[in-house]
Write a protein that holds these residues in place. Structure first.
Motif, PDB file in Angstrom:
ATOM      1  N   HIS A 243      -0.406   5.479   7.765  1.00 23.30           N
ATOM      2  CA  HIS A 243      -0.541   5.032   9.076  1.00 23.30           C
ATOM      3  C   HIS A 243       0.766   4.791   9.360  1.00 23.30           C
ATOM      4  N   VAL A 244       0.991   4.994  10.737  1.00 27.46           N
ATOM      5  CA  VAL A 244       2.361   4.580  11.544  1.00 27.46           C
ATOM      6  C   VAL A 244       1.883   3.412  12.595  1.00 27.46           C
ATOM      7  N   ARG A 245       2.825   2.657  12.471  1.00 27.85           N
ATOM      8  CA  ARG A 245       2.670   1.396  13.509  1.00 27.85           C
ATOM      9  C   ARG A 245       3.856   1.409  14.375  1.00 27.85           C
ATOM     10  N   VAL A 246       3.766   1.844  15.688  1.00 33.56           N
ATOM     11  CA  VAL A 246       4.779   1.781  16.358  1.00 33.56           C
ATOM     12  C   VAL A 246       4.632   0.611  17.399  1.00 33.56           C
TER      13      VAL A 246
ATOM     14  N   ARG B 192       6.707  -5.085   9.919  1.00 33.90           N
ATOM     15  CA  ARG B 192       5.542  -5.009  10.097  1.00 33.90           C
ATOM     16  C   ARG B 192       5.260  -3.991  10.972  1.00 33.90           C
ATOM     17  N   ALA B 193       6.144  -3.339  11.389  1.00 27.51           N
ATOM     18  CA  ALA B 193       5.887  -2.019  12.376  1.00 27.51           C
ATOM     19  C   ALA B 193       6.957  -0.907  11.493  1.00 27.51           C
ATOM     20  N   SER B 194       6.607   0.105  11.654  1.00 32.26           N
ATOM     21  CA  SER B 194       7.270   1.339  11.124  1.00 32.26           C
ATOM     22  C   SER B 194       8.518   1.727  11.935  1.00 32.26           C
TER      23      SER B 194
ATOM     24  N   MET C  84       9.159   3.620   3.627  1.00 35.90           N
ATOM     25  CA  MET C  84       8.121   4.418   4.493  1.00 35.90           C
ATOM     26  C   MET C  84       7.219   5.256   3.767  1.00 35.90           C
ATOM     27  N   ASN C  85       6.150   5.293   4.253  1.00 35.29           N
ATOM     28  CA  ASN C  85       5.219   6.143   3.811  1.00 35.29           C
ATOM     29  C   ASN C  85       5.651   7.660   4.504  1.00 35.29           C
ATOM     30  N   ARG C  86       4.816   8.729   3.922  1.00 41.26           N
ATOM     31  CA  ARG C  86       5.076  10.181   4.380  1.00 41.26           C
ATOM     32  C   ARG C  86       5.263   9.987   5.929  1.00 41.26           C
ATOM     33  N   ALA C  87       3.674   9.693   6.317  1.00 44.22           N
ATOM     34  CA  ALA C  87       3.594   9.867   7.760  1.00 44.22           C
ATOM     35  C   ALA C  87       4.519   9.253   8.592  1.00 44.22           C
ATOM     36  N   GLU C  88       5.171   8.007   8.207  1.00 43.13           N
ATOM     37  CA  GLU C  88       6.357   7.296   8.963  1.00 43.13           C
ATOM     38  C   GLU C  88       7.519   8.114   9.052  1.00 43.13           C
TER      39      GLU C  88
ATOM     40  N   ASP D 194       0.959  -1.311  -0.010  1.00 42.01           N
ATOM     41  CA  ASP D 194       0.030   0.015   0.040  1.00 42.01           C
ATOM     42  C   ASP D 194       0.761   1.239  -0.049  1.00 42.01           C
ATOM     43  N   THR D 195       2.033   1.119   0.618  1.00 36.75           N
ATOM     44  CA  THR D 195       2.988   2.186   0.517  1.00 36.75           C
ATOM     45  C   THR D 195       3.416   2.536  -0.856  1.00 36.75           C
TER      46      THR D 195
END
Length: 319
Positions: free
Chosen positions: A105-108, A153-155, A293-297, A92-93
């Protein structure tokens, strides 16, 4: 075991879900544990492993009573599979629509009960600047947090570090200090004259990483110095649960001193020796430089790194 498929046929016929299952198996301690994490039945996971081994023509995991470990082929496949699995998860990125406003979306993946004003300020600023971005925080043991970042699986992760992977980048976020504490029903609670001699032989509770070979080695040494009973009554990967066991009177246990200040003020916990030179533990931000990474990440990671660079270490040290 069947003969391995040709490379072209393998690429055409291999079920990617088998690789996903294998990644979880490789990061678990048994088929049962992997099945629980995947929310599948144990025979389903065992059959998936057999199908993958048949397609590759290699034994991937040695299993016998008391033994569950990757073979050489399994270790090689695991390294490749986490990259493949991560790339699929993050399609999706690659396909995202570029807009002027930062989205994504950012996954921490975070260790239990991280208390860090610098990190909280970064989250606040991130949301104010990028209100269309979304965030999720998954609490897990540090080992699992690192595996999530390695597997894309996590940013990013905020956790303790034992061994450094050359595939990951690390920045120290803050330093905290651990002390030993007991709860209201413990015989040492409220005593101002407690010495190491009083601690000798007392039962204890602790974190699963409180071992000589793991991230909380300094805490292990502190417990050894106090000569607490070698048998640990209760363990958990989550700080809140270690605190719960201490409060319930199961035994003496270690906690970050700055995290439990309110409990000390409220009379829920009592600090025990050592009072001088408590063990220091560093908490790091960890990310995978090869992940797309996407822009949010990118925005959140850069915000954290900028704050770390601009904030002296003494201001990121919590007592």
């Amino acid at each position: 075991m069947n003969r391995p498929l040709s490379a072209e046929r393998l690429a055409r016929e291999l079920d990617w879900n088998l690789l996903r299952t294998f990644v979880v198996l490789a990061e678990s301690r048994s088929v049962t544990e992997a099945a629980e994490r995947l929310r599948l039945k144990q025979p389903t996971v065992s059959n998936a492993l057999k199908r993958l081994e048949d397609r590759l023509g290699k034994k991937l995991i040695e299993r016998s009573p008391g033994r569950f470990e990757l073979t050489q082929a399994g270790r090689l496949l695991h390294r490749e599979a986490i990259d493949i699995h991560g790339a699929i998860l993050r399609l999706d990125t690659i396909m995202r629509e570029v807009t002027d406003e930062v989205q994504g979306h950012v996954r921490v993946s975070m260790a239990s009960h991280v208390v860090c004003p610098l990190f909280d300020d970064a989250l606040k600023t991130f949301h104010l600047r990028h209100p269309r971005a979304t965030l999720s925080i998954d609490v897990s043991a540090s080992r699992e947090a690192i595996a999530s970042v390695l597997g894309r699986r996590a940013s990013l992760a905020v956790c303790l570090i034992r061994d450094r992977s050359p595939k990951l980048e690390y920045r120290r976020l803050y330093r905290e200090f651990f002390g030993l504490f007991c709860g209201p029903t413990h015989p040492l609670f409220g005593r101002a004259d407690v010495t190491f001699a009083d601690l000798a032989g007392q039962s204890s509770v602790s974190f699963v990483t409180d071992r000589m070979t793991d991230a909380l080695r300094p805490v292990t040494l502190m417990r050894a110095e106090a000569e607490l009973d070698e048998r640990i009554v209760g363990t958990s990967a989550h700080l809140e649960e270690v605190r719960r066991m201490i409060l319930a009177g199961l035994g003496v246990g270690p906690l970050p001193i700055h995290v439990v200040k309110r409990d000390l003020e409220d009379g829920l916990l009592w600090r025990l020796p050592p009072y001088d030179d408590p063990p220091a533990i560093d908490v790091h931000v960890v990310w995978n430089p090869s992940a797309r990474m996407n822009r949010a990440e990118e925005a959140l990671l850069q915000s954290l790194l900028t704050r770390i660079e601009e904030t002296p270490m003494e201001e990121r040290t919590y007592f």
